[in-house]
Design a protein around this motif. Sequence first.
Motif, PDB file in Angstrom:
ATOM      1  N   ASN A  52       3.145   8.047  -1.772  1.00 60.61           N
ATOM      2  CA  ASN A  52       2.208   7.444  -2.165  1.00 60.61           C
ATOM      3  C   ASN A  52       1.324   6.502  -3.101  1.00 60.61           C
ATOM      4  OD1 ASN A  52       1.800  10.169  -3.076  1.00 60.61           O
ATOM      5  ND2 ASN A  52      -0.128  10.926  -1.667  1.00 60.61           N
ATOM      6  N   GLY A  53       2.410   7.066  -4.548  1.00 54.55           N
ATOM      7  CA  GLY A  53       2.319   6.046  -5.233  1.00 54.55           C
ATOM      8  C   GLY A  53       2.123   5.310  -5.267  1.00 54.55           C
ATOM      9  N   VAL A  54       1.068   4.121  -6.505  1.00 50.88           N
ATOM     10  CA  VAL A  54       1.723   2.931  -7.020  1.00 50.88           C
ATOM     11  C   VAL A  54       2.424   2.725  -7.854  1.00 50.88           C
ATOM     12  CG1 VAL A  54       1.020   0.219  -7.145  1.00 50.88           C
ATOM     13  CG2 VAL A  54      -0.553   1.705  -5.947  1.00 50.88           C
ATOM     14  N   VAL A  55       3.642   2.136  -7.272  1.00 45.86           N
ATOM     15  CA  VAL A  55       4.901   1.472  -8.371  1.00 45.86           C
ATOM     16  C   VAL A  55       4.105   0.387  -9.809  1.00 45.86           C
ATOM     17  CG1 VAL A  55       7.632   0.950  -9.368  1.00 45.86           C
ATOM     18  CG2 VAL A  55       6.607   3.680  -7.480  1.00 45.86           C
ATOM     19  N   ASP A  56       4.116  -0.947  -8.858  1.00 44.95           N
ATOM     20  CA  ASP A  56       3.944  -2.124  -9.099  1.00 44.95           C
ATOM     21  C   ASP A  56       3.224  -3.395  -8.792  1.00 44.95           C
ATOM     22  OD1 ASP A  56       6.707  -4.739  -9.656  1.00 44.95           O
ATOM     23  OD2 ASP A  56       4.557  -4.598  -9.585  1.00 44.95           O
ATOM     24  N   ASP A  57       2.303  -3.096  -8.440  1.00 41.84           N
ATOM     25  CA  ASP A  57       1.125  -4.167  -7.752  1.00 41.84           C
ATOM     26  C   ASP A  57       0.689  -4.966  -8.476  1.00 41.84           C
ATOM     27  OD1 ASP A  57      -1.558  -2.035  -8.227  1.00 41.84           O
ATOM     28  OD2 ASP A  57      -0.342  -3.315 -10.047  1.00 41.84           O
ATOM     29  N   SER A  58       1.250  -5.511  -9.520  1.00 40.88           N
ATOM     30  CA  SER A  58       1.521  -6.530 -10.905  1.00 40.88           C
ATOM     31  C   SER A  58       1.065  -8.298  -9.757  1.00 40.88           C
ATOM     32  CB  SER A  58       2.415  -6.986 -11.892  1.00 40.88           C
ATOM     33  OG  SER A  58       4.191  -7.206 -11.162  1.00 40.88           O
ATOM     34  N   GLN A  59       1.697  -8.247  -9.124  1.00 38.58           N
ATOM     35  CA  GLN A  59       1.169  -9.563  -8.037  1.00 38.58           C
ATOM     36  C   GLN A  59       0.688  -9.232  -7.053  1.00 38.58           C
ATOM     37  OE1 GLN A  59       5.232 -12.559  -8.639  1.00 38.58           O
ATOM     38  NE2 GLN A  59       6.068  -9.921  -7.956  1.00 38.58           N
ATOM     39  N   LEU A  60      -0.329  -8.635  -6.930  1.00 40.00           N
ATOM     40  CA  LEU A  60      -1.384  -8.078  -6.303  1.00 40.00           C
ATOM     41  C   LEU A  60      -2.407  -8.743  -6.479  1.00 40.00           C
ATOM     42  CD1 LEU A  60      -1.227  -6.583  -3.294  1.00 40.00           C
ATOM     43  CD2 LEU A  60      -2.580  -5.267  -4.012  1.00 40.00           C
ATOM     44  N   PRO A  61      -3.020  -9.773  -5.862  1.00 39.80           N
ATOM     45  CA  PRO A  61      -4.369 -10.635  -5.786  1.00 39.80           C
ATOM     46  C   PRO A  61      -5.259  -9.385  -5.838  1.00 39.80           C
ATOM     47  CG  PRO A  61      -3.189 -12.088  -4.834  1.00 39.80           C
ATOM     48  CD  PRO A  61      -2.983 -10.516  -4.131  1.00 39.80           C
ATOM     49  N   LYS A  62      -5.799  -8.524  -6.993  1.00 45.97           N
ATOM     50  CA  LYS A  62      -6.553  -7.117  -6.877  1.00 45.97           C
ATOM     51  C   LYS A  62      -8.218  -7.497  -6.808  1.00 45.97           C
ATOM     52  CE  LYS A  62      -3.254  -5.032  -9.438  1.00 45.97           C
ATOM     53  NZ  LYS A  62      -2.627  -5.896  -9.773  1.00 45.97           N
ATOM     54  N   ASP A  63      -8.958  -8.949  -6.575  1.00 51.16           N
ATOM     55  CA  ASP A  63     -10.431  -9.262  -6.013  1.00 51.16           C
ATOM     56  C   ASP A  63     -10.136  -9.062  -4.219  1.00 51.16           C
ATOM     57  OD1 ASP A  63      -9.666 -13.171  -6.738  1.00 51.16           O
ATOM     58  OD2 ASP A  63      -8.529 -11.866  -6.458  1.00 51.16           O
ATOM     59  N   ARG A  64      -9.164  -9.489  -3.966  1.00 50.53           N
ATOM     60  CA  ARG A  64      -9.086  -9.458  -2.709  1.00 50.53           C
ATOM     61  C   ARG A  64      -8.288  -8.296  -1.368  1.00 50.53           C
ATOM     62  NH1 ARG A  64      -8.094 -13.753  -0.704  1.00 50.53           N
ATOM     63  NH2 ARG A  64      -6.766 -14.903  -1.892  1.00 50.53           N
ATOM     64  N   PHE A  65      -7.176  -8.527  -2.563  1.00 45.23           N
ATOM     65  CA  PHE A  65      -6.048  -8.390  -1.513  1.00 45.23           C
ATOM     66  C   PHE A  65      -6.114  -6.429  -2.573  1.00 45.23           C
ATOM     67  CE2 PHE A  65      -3.022 -11.032   0.344  1.00 45.23           C
ATOM     68  CZ  PHE A  65      -4.025 -11.899  -0.126  1.00 45.23           C
ATOM     69  N   SER A  66      -6.027  -5.333  -1.386  1.00 49.42           N
ATOM     70  CA  SER A  66      -5.928  -3.666  -1.457  1.00 49.42           C
ATOM     71  C   SER A  66      -4.271  -3.303  -0.194  1.00 49.42           C
ATOM     72  CB  SER A  66      -7.307  -2.792  -1.007  1.00 49.42           C
ATOM     73  OG  SER A  66      -7.764  -2.936   0.190  1.00 49.42           O
ATOM     74  N   ALA A  67      -4.400  -2.022  -1.072  1.00 53.01           N
ATOM     75  CA  ALA A  67      -3.223  -1.436  -0.355  1.00 53.01           C
ATOM     76  C   ALA A  67      -3.716  -0.030  -0.287  1.00 53.01           C
ATOM     77  CB  ALA A  67      -2.119  -2.216  -0.514  1.00 53.01           C
ATOM     78  N   GLU A  68      -2.742   0.525   0.370  1.00 55.38           N
ATOM     79  CA  GLU A  68      -2.970   1.929  -0.015  1.00 55.38           C
ATOM     80  C   GLU A  68      -2.250   2.722   1.249  1.00 55.38           C
ATOM     81  OE1 GLU A  68      -6.734   3.551   1.125  1.00 55.38           O
ATOM     82  OE2 GLU A  68      -6.340   3.206   3.621  1.00 55.38           O
TER      83      GLU A  68
END
Lengths: 119, 114
Positions: A52-68
């Motif tokens: 349940n931990g994030v390893v890599d979200d460097s390419q996620l547009p965090k201003d509009r995208f989220s994931a869990e």
Amino acid sequence: EAGVAQSPRYKIIEKRQSVAFWCNPISGHATLYWYQQILGQGPKLLIQFQNNGVVDDSQLPKDRFSAERLKGVDSTLKIQPAKLEDSAVYLCASSLPMGGDWDRTDTQYFGPGTRLTVL
Amino acid sequence: AQKVTQAQTEISVVEKEDVTLDCVYETRDTTYYLFWYKQPPSGELVFLIRRNSFDEQNEISGRYSWNFQKSTSSFNFTITASQVVDSAVYFCALNSYNTDKLIFGTGTRLQVFP
């Protein structure tokens, strides 16, 4: 053995609306990935979870995208608000660590994807 | 930098012809893995093969065969006696141990006509 499940398979929304995608990985697979595949291109990694931990979200547009992935099993990817350029297929994949530790080069198995159209 | 190049955008063949899909990769790592995936019209990426950088043996699986040559940084895929069901987009991908990202090529669309 059941494969990676994704829903919905298709979604059409207006720009500025919100949308969520769901993924259930192969049973026992600790690593889960979300990819974005724009028409005519190869998939591009958005985010990678180990349990349940994030390893890599460097390419996620965090201003509009989220994931869990709260319980370390299934996962949701959300877009809020959607833009026209978010039209793509969103693929979920999972992999099983070889041996005792996570092998970053494990084979990834993909689900059928969700085709998102933003109007 | 990691890169995968599939120069063939689209290939059309007639059933029973042999066809080779090219894949050229770039990496500075000595430990890496190469993959081929098939994406039929249904959209799911189907895993075909995984090859590590220390194993240059060619592999054959039914009508499919793969030729891995480190000297030319290529990992080509041949379908023998193609069938209509082989019609799909095929992706070559690279995962270097130190980079830890699966990098895909742009894919080759194969159309097999009856």
